[in-house]
Design a protein around this motif. Structure first.
Motif, PDB file in Angstrom:
ATOM      1  N   PRO A  51      11.390  -1.481   2.747  1.00 37.35           N
ATOM      2  CA  PRO A  51       9.973  -1.109   3.381  1.00 37.35           C
ATOM      3  C   PRO A  51       9.112  -1.523   2.673  1.00 37.35           C
ATOM      4  O   PRO A  51       8.955  -1.720   1.085  1.00 37.35           O
ATOM      5  N   GLY A  52       7.785  -2.102   3.221  1.00 34.11           N
ATOM      6  CA  GLY A  52       6.844  -2.278   2.528  1.00 34.11           C
ATOM      7  C   GLY A  52       5.774  -1.358   1.907  1.00 34.11           C
ATOM      8  O   GLY A  52       6.349  -0.111   2.038  1.00 34.11           O
ATOM      9  N   LYS A  53       4.448  -1.702   1.552  1.00 36.73           N
ATOM     10  CA  LYS A  53       3.599  -0.654   1.016  1.00 36.73           C
ATOM     11  C   LYS A  53       3.341   0.353   2.074  1.00 36.73           C
ATOM     12  O   LYS A  53       2.897   0.031   3.340  1.00 36.73           O
ATOM     13  N   ASP A  54       3.503   1.499   1.771  1.00 35.72           N
ATOM     14  CA  ASP A  54       3.472   2.834   2.573  1.00 35.72           C
ATOM     15  C   ASP A  54       4.223   2.959   3.883  1.00 35.72           C
ATOM     16  O   ASP A  54       4.460   3.710   4.668  1.00 35.72           O
ATOM     17  N   SER A 136      -4.690   9.812  -6.323  1.00 32.55           N
ATOM     18  CA  SER A 136      -3.525   9.870  -5.136  1.00 32.55           C
ATOM     19  C   SER A 136      -2.764   8.936  -5.024  1.00 32.55           C
ATOM     20  O   SER A 136      -2.922   7.738  -5.161  1.00 32.55           O
ATOM     21  N   PHE A 137      -1.407   9.162  -4.723  1.00 27.45           N
ATOM     22  CA  PHE A 137      -0.352   8.419  -4.860  1.00 27.45           C
ATOM     23  C   PHE A 137       0.465   8.039  -3.662  1.00 27.45           C
ATOM     24  O   PHE A 137       0.486   8.993  -2.789  1.00 27.45           O
ATOM     25  N   GLY A 138       0.815   6.739  -3.481  1.00 22.46           N
ATOM     26  CA  GLY A 138       1.760   6.378  -2.304  1.00 22.46           C
ATOM     27  C   GLY A 138       2.990   5.671  -2.721  1.00 22.46           C
ATOM     28  O   GLY A 138       3.010   5.169  -3.911  1.00 22.46           O
ATOM     29  N   VAL A 139       3.788   5.402  -1.807  1.00 20.63           N
ATOM     30  CA  VAL A 139       4.924   4.643  -2.194  1.00 20.63           C
ATOM     31  C   VAL A 139       4.724   3.100  -1.794  1.00 20.63           C
ATOM     32  O   VAL A 139       4.423   2.612  -1.034  1.00 20.63           O
ATOM     33  N   SER A 140       4.856   2.418  -3.112  1.00 19.37           N
ATOM     34  CA  SER A 140       4.754   1.009  -3.191  1.00 19.37           C
ATOM     35  C   SER A 140       5.803  -0.007  -2.142  1.00 19.37           C
ATOM     36  O   SER A 140       5.572  -1.046  -1.681  1.00 19.37           O
ATOM     37  N   GLY A 141       6.918   0.705  -2.206  1.00 19.33           N
ATOM     38  CA  GLY A 141       8.117  -0.229  -1.440  1.00 19.33           C
ATOM     39  C   GLY A 141       8.908  -1.043  -2.359  1.00 19.33           C
ATOM     40  O   GLY A 141       9.859  -1.619  -2.226  1.00 19.33           O
TER      41      GLY A 141
END
Length: 322
Positions: A51-54, A136-141
């Motif tokens: 998966p890509g960013k987010d 705040s954090f997200g999933v980079s992939g």
């Protein structure tokens, strides 16, 4: 689902082999990331997980329900328990974190990021305050040593989940404060905290309760990992209890049920299903729950991760064997 994982792995290997040596390719996806700052020895350490960013969406401002109102979560299903002094204890079910990996929450005055990397079995809770800012954090992939690379939305810096450190961008070298939290079966949380709060099901179309990594924690080798195996003949996907740069094999702790070593008290008890075993998380084999406390009985930050990941990030770490 296994076929999809295999395809994602192949794509990740292709991606890693063709573009990881030069971050220039990533700038179209990460135009605001400062790639001139990094702790990485080589860009080849970073590969795509598929998966890509987010592409794996983090959860912001989660909703909660009282523990006595929860339905559909089996007694042994794993949750991450966060108990901050003066606040009502909260449980974050792995059935949700498997599909989202990061929850940005606020408990009282403490902004927290509750994280779970299925590929390393690493469940860590961090204070989101860093260098005078609330991130705040997200999933980079992206993955490194099969471990999730998070990113912060404020500076677009990359963070290694297993070590809580900024590894690319403006926040390079910054360290997130890890908060005490632990994984346990839902029934244990409910029994200890009858007034507790449980994260409600997110409003996403996901197969909550299912494990997309069926049979992973009994596989002979990790997913998207090309590093050295752990020493001492320890299986790469054996669980270890990590405290700082020390690791206790979970099998050893489970046999003893309590270990008092190095100023710590480590305990194990049955009642938690593996989230990475069978197709349904609730049906996973019992791997037990771990608590780590100091001599005064205070909970300490720790992780129950796979042995290969400990060796990858702490190659000079101490193995607490018999």
């Amino acid at each position: 689902m296994r076929k999809l994982i295999a395809i994602a792995g192949l794509l990740g290997l292709i991606w890693g082999g063709t573009v990881a040596a030069d971050p220039g390719f990533w700038r179209h996806e990460w135009p605001d990331t400062d790639f001139s700052q990094t702790t990485l020895d080589s860009w080849a350490e970073v590969i795509s997980g598929g998966p890509g960013k987010d592409g794996i969406p983090a959860i912001d401002a989660p909703q909660f329900i009282r523990v006595d109102q929860v339905q559909g979560i089996a007694e042994t299903e794993p949750v991450i328990t966060v108990d901050i002094e003066g606040q009502t204890p909260r449980a974050y079910p792995i059935r949700y974190l498997t599909w989202h990996e990061i929850v940005n929450d606020r408990i009282g005055n403490v902004p927290v990021a509750v994280t779970f990397c299925p590929l390393c079995n690493s469940a860590l809770t961090f204070d989101r305050r860093v260098a005078g800012r609330v991130l705040s954090f997200g999933v980079s992939g992206k993955l490194r040593n099969s471990d999730m690379i998070m990113y912060d939305r404020e500076t677009q810096s990359w963070w290694q989940q297993a070590i809580g450190q900024g590894v690319v961008g403006e926040m390079t070298g910054q360290i997130l404060t890890q908060l005490p939290s632990w994984m346990e079966g839902f029934a244990d949380f409910a029994r200890s905290h009858p007034d507790g709060l449980v994260m409600a099901e997110p409003p996403w179309n996901r197969a909550y309760g299912r494990n997309p990594y069926r049979g992973y924690d009994s596989a002979p080798r990790p997913f998207l990992y090309s590093g050295d195996p752990p020493p001492h003949g320890i299986a790469p996907l054996a669980r270890v209890v990590r405290v700082g740069d020390r690791a206790w094999p979970l099998e050893r702790l489970a046999q003893a049920q309590e270990l008092r070593e190095g100023g710590l008290v480590l305990t194990w008890r049955a009642g938690q299903a593996s989230a990475l075993d069978t197709d349904r998380i609730a049906q996973g084999r019992d791997v037990g729950s771990v608590r780590v406390r100091d001599g005064q009985g205070r909970d300490l930050p720790h992780d129950v991760m796979f042995a290969f990941a400990f060796h990858a990030f702490w190659p000079e770490g101490d193995w607490m064997l018999d």
